[in-house]
Design an enzyme around this catalytic site. Sequence first.
Site, PDB file in Angstrom:
ATOM      1  N   LYS A  59       0.776  -1.318   0.060  1.00 28.28           N
ATOM      2  CA  LYS A  59       0.032  -0.053  -0.179  1.00 28.28           C
ATOM      3  C   LYS A  59       0.798   1.232  -0.018  1.00 28.28           C
ATOM      4  O   LYS A  59       0.602   2.305  -0.752  1.00 28.28           O
ATOM      5  CB  LYS A  59      -0.949   0.043   1.318  1.00 28.28           C
ATOM      6  CG  LYS A  59      -1.921   0.994   1.403  1.00 28.28           C
ATOM      7  CD  LYS A  59      -3.166   0.686   2.100  1.00 28.28           C
ATOM      8  CE  LYS A  59      -3.140   0.946   3.725  1.00 28.28           C
ATOM      9  NZ  LYS A  59      -2.974   2.452   4.305  1.00 28.28           N
TER      10      LYS A  59
ATOM     11  N   ARG B 196       2.979   5.909  -3.193  1.00 32.50           N
ATOM     12  CA  ARG B 196       4.095   6.823  -3.657  1.00 32.50           C
ATOM     13  C   ARG B 196       4.493   6.717  -4.922  1.00 32.50           C
ATOM     14  O   ARG B 196       4.832   7.661  -5.452  1.00 32.50           O
ATOM     15  CB  ARG B 196       5.454   6.374  -3.036  1.00 32.50           C
ATOM     16  CG  ARG B 196       5.370   6.816  -1.315  1.00 32.50           C
ATOM     17  CD  ARG B 196       6.165   5.753  -0.426  1.00 32.50           C
ATOM     18  NE  ARG B 196       6.265   6.401   0.943  1.00 32.50           N
ATOM     19  CZ  ARG B 196       5.126   6.216   1.991  1.00 32.50           C
ATOM     20  NH1 ARG B 196       3.988   5.675   1.619  1.00 32.50           N
ATOM     21  NH2 ARG B 196       5.445   6.685   3.227  1.00 32.50           N
TER      22      ARG B 196
ATOM     23  N   GLY C 136      -4.969   8.001   5.342  1.00 33.50           N
ATOM     24  CA  GLY C 136      -3.676   9.026   6.101  1.00 33.50           C
ATOM     25  C   GLY C 136      -2.652   9.249   5.020  1.00 33.50           C
ATOM     26  O   GLY C 136      -2.093  10.114   5.403  1.00 33.50           O
TER      27      GLY C 136
ATOM     28  N   ARG D 284      -8.435  12.444  12.510  1.00 35.68           N
ATOM     29  CA  ARG D 284      -6.863  12.033  12.904  1.00 35.68           C
ATOM     30  C   ARG D 284      -6.048  13.190  12.772  1.00 35.68           C
ATOM     31  O   ARG D 284      -6.287  14.198  12.202  1.00 35.68           O
ATOM     32  CB  ARG D 284      -6.465  11.008  11.836  1.00 35.68           C
ATOM     33  CG  ARG D 284      -7.144   9.822  11.898  1.00 35.68           C
ATOM     34  CD  ARG D 284      -6.704   8.726  10.626  1.00 35.68           C
ATOM     35  NE  ARG D 284      -5.428   8.335  10.932  1.00 35.68           N
ATOM     36  CZ  ARG D 284      -4.848   7.682  10.125  1.00 35.68           C
ATOM     37  NH1 ARG D 284      -5.305   7.002   9.175  1.00 35.68           N
ATOM     38  NH2 ARG D 284      -3.682   7.128  10.372  1.00 35.68           N
TER      39      ARG D 284
ATOM     40  N   SER E  82       7.213   8.836  12.381  1.00 31.04           N
ATOM     41  CA  SER E  82       6.190   8.403  11.261  1.00 31.04           C
ATOM     42  C   SER E  82       6.845   8.454  10.064  1.00 31.04           C
ATOM     43  O   SER E  82       7.301   9.909   9.485  1.00 31.04           O
ATOM     44  CB  SER E  82       5.084   9.575  11.578  1.00 31.04           C
ATOM     45  OG  SER E  82       4.482   9.729  10.580  1.00 31.04           O
TER      46      SER E  82
ATOM     47  N   GLN F 236       4.675   8.995   7.607  1.00 37.50           N
ATOM     48  CA  GLN F 236       4.007  10.161   6.722  1.00 37.50           C
ATOM     49  C   GLN F 236       4.345  11.513   6.748  1.00 37.50           C
ATOM     50  O   GLN F 236       4.246  12.337   6.202  1.00 37.50           O
ATOM     51  CB  GLN F 236       2.532   9.751   7.155  1.00 37.50           C
ATOM     52  CG  GLN F 236       1.897   8.615   6.893  1.00 37.50           C
ATOM     53  CD  GLN F 236       0.679   8.105   7.350  1.00 37.50           C
ATOM     54  OE1 GLN F 236      -0.285   8.871   7.922  1.00 37.50           O
ATOM     55  NE2 GLN F 236      -0.082   6.951   6.532  1.00 37.50           N
TER      56      GLN F 236
ATOM     57  N   ASP G 225       1.853  -1.252  11.699  1.00 37.85           N
ATOM     58  CA  ASP G 225       0.405  -1.803  11.187  1.00 37.85           C
ATOM     59  C   ASP G 225       0.345  -3.281  11.613  1.00 37.85           C
ATOM     60  O   ASP G 225      -1.092  -3.691  11.305  1.00 37.85           O
ATOM     61  CB  ASP G 225       0.385  -1.432   9.576  1.00 37.85           C
ATOM     62  CG  ASP G 225       0.237  -0.056   9.304  1.00 37.85           C
ATOM     63  OD1 ASP G 225      -0.025   0.831  10.234  1.00 37.85           O
ATOM     64  OD2 ASP G 225       0.478   0.350   8.144  1.00 37.85           O
TER      65      ASP G 225
ATOM     66  N   LYS H 232      -4.672   5.773  14.605  1.00 41.83           N
ATOM     67  CA  LYS H 232      -4.706   4.941  13.217  1.00 41.83           C
ATOM     68  C   LYS H 232      -5.994   5.287  12.967  1.00 41.83           C
ATOM     69  O   LYS H 232      -6.936   6.043  13.305  1.00 41.83           O
ATOM     70  CB  LYS H 232      -4.100   3.727  13.326  1.00 41.83           C
ATOM     71  CG  LYS H 232      -2.663   3.726  13.648  1.00 41.83           C
ATOM     72  CD  LYS H 232      -1.748   4.369  12.541  1.00 41.83           C
ATOM     73  CE  LYS H 232      -0.388   4.286  12.967  1.00 41.83           C
ATOM     74  NZ  LYS H 232       0.470   4.862  12.002  1.00 41.83           N
TER      75      LYS H 232
ATOM     76  N   ARG I 128      -7.773  -3.150   9.278  1.00 40.16           N
ATOM     77  CA  ARG I 128      -6.621  -4.091   9.965  1.00 40.16           C
ATOM     78  C   ARG I 128      -7.175  -4.893  11.298  1.00 40.16           C
ATOM     79  O   ARG I 128      -6.867  -5.879  11.540  1.00 40.16           O
ATOM     80  CB  ARG I 128      -5.313  -3.311  10.344  1.00 40.16           C
ATOM     81  CG  ARG I 128      -4.850  -2.611   9.241  1.00 40.16           C
ATOM     82  CD  ARG I 128      -3.251  -2.663   9.216  1.00 40.16           C
ATOM     83  NE  ARG I 128      -2.837  -1.855   8.285  1.00 40.16           N
ATOM     84  CZ  ARG I 128      -2.522  -2.280   6.877  1.00 40.16           C
ATOM     85  NH1 ARG I 128      -2.571  -3.821   6.624  1.00 40.16           N
ATOM     86  NH2 ARG I 128      -2.150  -1.584   5.791  1.00 40.16           N
TER      87      ARG I 128
HETATM   88  C1  S3P Z   1       2.475   4.657   6.171  1.00 39.23           C
HETATM   89  C2  S3P Z   1       2.951   5.033   7.504  1.00 39.23           C
HETATM   90  C3  S3P Z   1       2.547   4.593   8.727  1.00 39.23           C
HETATM   91  C4  S3P Z   1       1.472   3.343   8.608  1.00 39.23           C
HETATM   92  C5  S3P Z   1       0.463   3.834   7.464  1.00 39.23           C
HETATM   93  C6  S3P Z   1       1.234   3.851   6.187  1.00 39.23           C
HETATM   94  C7  S3P Z   1       2.999   5.237   5.101  1.00 39.23           C
HETATM   95  O1  S3P Z   1       1.754   5.701   9.515  1.00 39.23           O
HETATM   96  O2  S3P Z   1       0.746   3.234   9.655  1.00 39.23           O
HETATM   97  O3  S3P Z   1      -0.504   2.790   7.541  1.00 39.23           O
HETATM   98  O4  S3P Z   1       2.778   4.840   4.027  1.00 39.23           O
HETATM   99  O5  S3P Z   1       3.920   6.246   5.283  1.00 39.23           O
HETATM  100  P1  S3P Z   1       2.555   6.823  10.165  1.00 39.23           P
HETATM  101  O6  S3P Z   1       3.550   7.420   9.518  1.00 39.23           O
HETATM  102  O7  S3P Z   1       1.536   7.631  10.774  1.00 39.23           O
HETATM  103  O8  S3P Z   1       3.160   6.145  11.463  1.00 39.23           O
END
Ligand code: S3P
Length: 440
Positions: free
Chosen positions: A20, A25, A94, A122, A167, A169, A315, A342, A400
């Site tokens: 995913k 990306r 997210g 969130r 994180s 993200q 995750d 999450k 999940r």
């Molecule tokens: C992800 C980063 C994680 C993960 C999410 C996917 C990503 O989140 O839990 O399912 O693709 O960068 P966080 O960066 O908030 O920890």
Amino acid sequence: MIFTPASKPLHGTINVPGDKSISHRAVMIGSLAEGDTEISHFLPGADCLSTIECFRKMGIQIELTENNTHVLVHGRGLHGLSAPDSVLDCGNSGTTTRLISGILAGQKFSSSLTGDESIQKRPMNRIILPLSEMGAEIRSENENGCVPLQISPSHLKGICYQSPVASAQVKSCVLLAGMYAEGKTSVTEPALSRNHTELMLRGFGAEVTSEGTTATITPEPVLHGRKLTVPGDISSAAYFLCAGLMVPDSEVLLKHVGTNPTRDGILRVIQDMGGSVTYRRLLSDAGEPTADLEVRYSRLHGTVIEGSLIPILIDELPIIAVLAATAEGDTVIRDAQELRYKESDRLALIAENLEAMGISVDPTEDGMVIHGRRNLYGGTPAAEGKPLHGAVIDSHKDHRLAMSFAIAALAADGETEIRDAECVNISYPDFYRDLQSLSE
Ligand code: S3P
């Protein structure tokens, strides 16, 4: 949806769907590249389709074929996006929300983004703060630190950001904004999170360096469209890894699973608990290692999961908690407060649902202690009782949780009902079909 206990060992091979994080990306970076990007083994889950829709709204032509697993992105270069004529809908995702915000902060047009009920709760201050420090004009419309977000054009400058959370993200959002900033941008994390953005940007031609927990990007890269194959998602493989370990005499082969060391925490934990997983083939596509994983039923014991291990299995904690419930002795999870932010408050809901299945759990602020079924292995596997009780599980529409408890149902002594079970569409539309195939 009703699930019944496993009546025989699980056997078979699963071609795990595409990762995913990497699928998101590939669409984002492909859109900002010059020329075409051809993505094979793309994950056609709802989250990744949200990303595609957002980029289409900004003028990027994206073609989907082969049941949406093959994607052709006609990139228009770093400055090729056009102003969307309506709000960008990130759905439940997210990753879409936070990564796209970094890109939007660098555009010469205004934009607004929103998402579903879960995404509207969130925390977005974690990206609003560093982006604002870079000079971005970004605000939460309801001033509650959540979406809807409004982003207006501004001049960005590079920063050295010390992120309070590990994180990917947040890190990715800041690095993507850094492509449009004056001067270099770096992000330092308290522990290393998944590094797919760094690897992929480098693969497309950007200058990105990584040293310890710091990643640095040089602005105005020229990204070149390319072909890439997305590895299988270890977060999706995790359900079958655990199912194979839990159901007596099972043997399951998982093909082409991504084993990037910033994602493979679950394999380390399984080894720690005494589980048998064999790596059968090791390949690498553009810096992302991939392996076939063969898992066998194993007698497991409890473990401690904490510290820098947490971001590399974040995750997978719901399914690891289920696995721990069927192991002998206690499993301690610490430093996992991020799980509260999450798609749902996963710490609270894991504990609540495990308790509904008869497992004793001591919740803590940043984790829990799971009291695994003791003396489970007194007899031969065939003589063992089922470690869990069937129950009604509320997934709270968290994919999940639905998948984790569908696996828990295999080790229960009666039927388990999972509410809103169709939410698996977010990351694994064929999950129930693949699960069923192991019992045929
Ligand atoms: C992800 C980063 C994680 C993960 C999410 C996917 C990503 O989140 O839990 O399912 O693709 O960068 P966080 O960066 O908030 O920890």
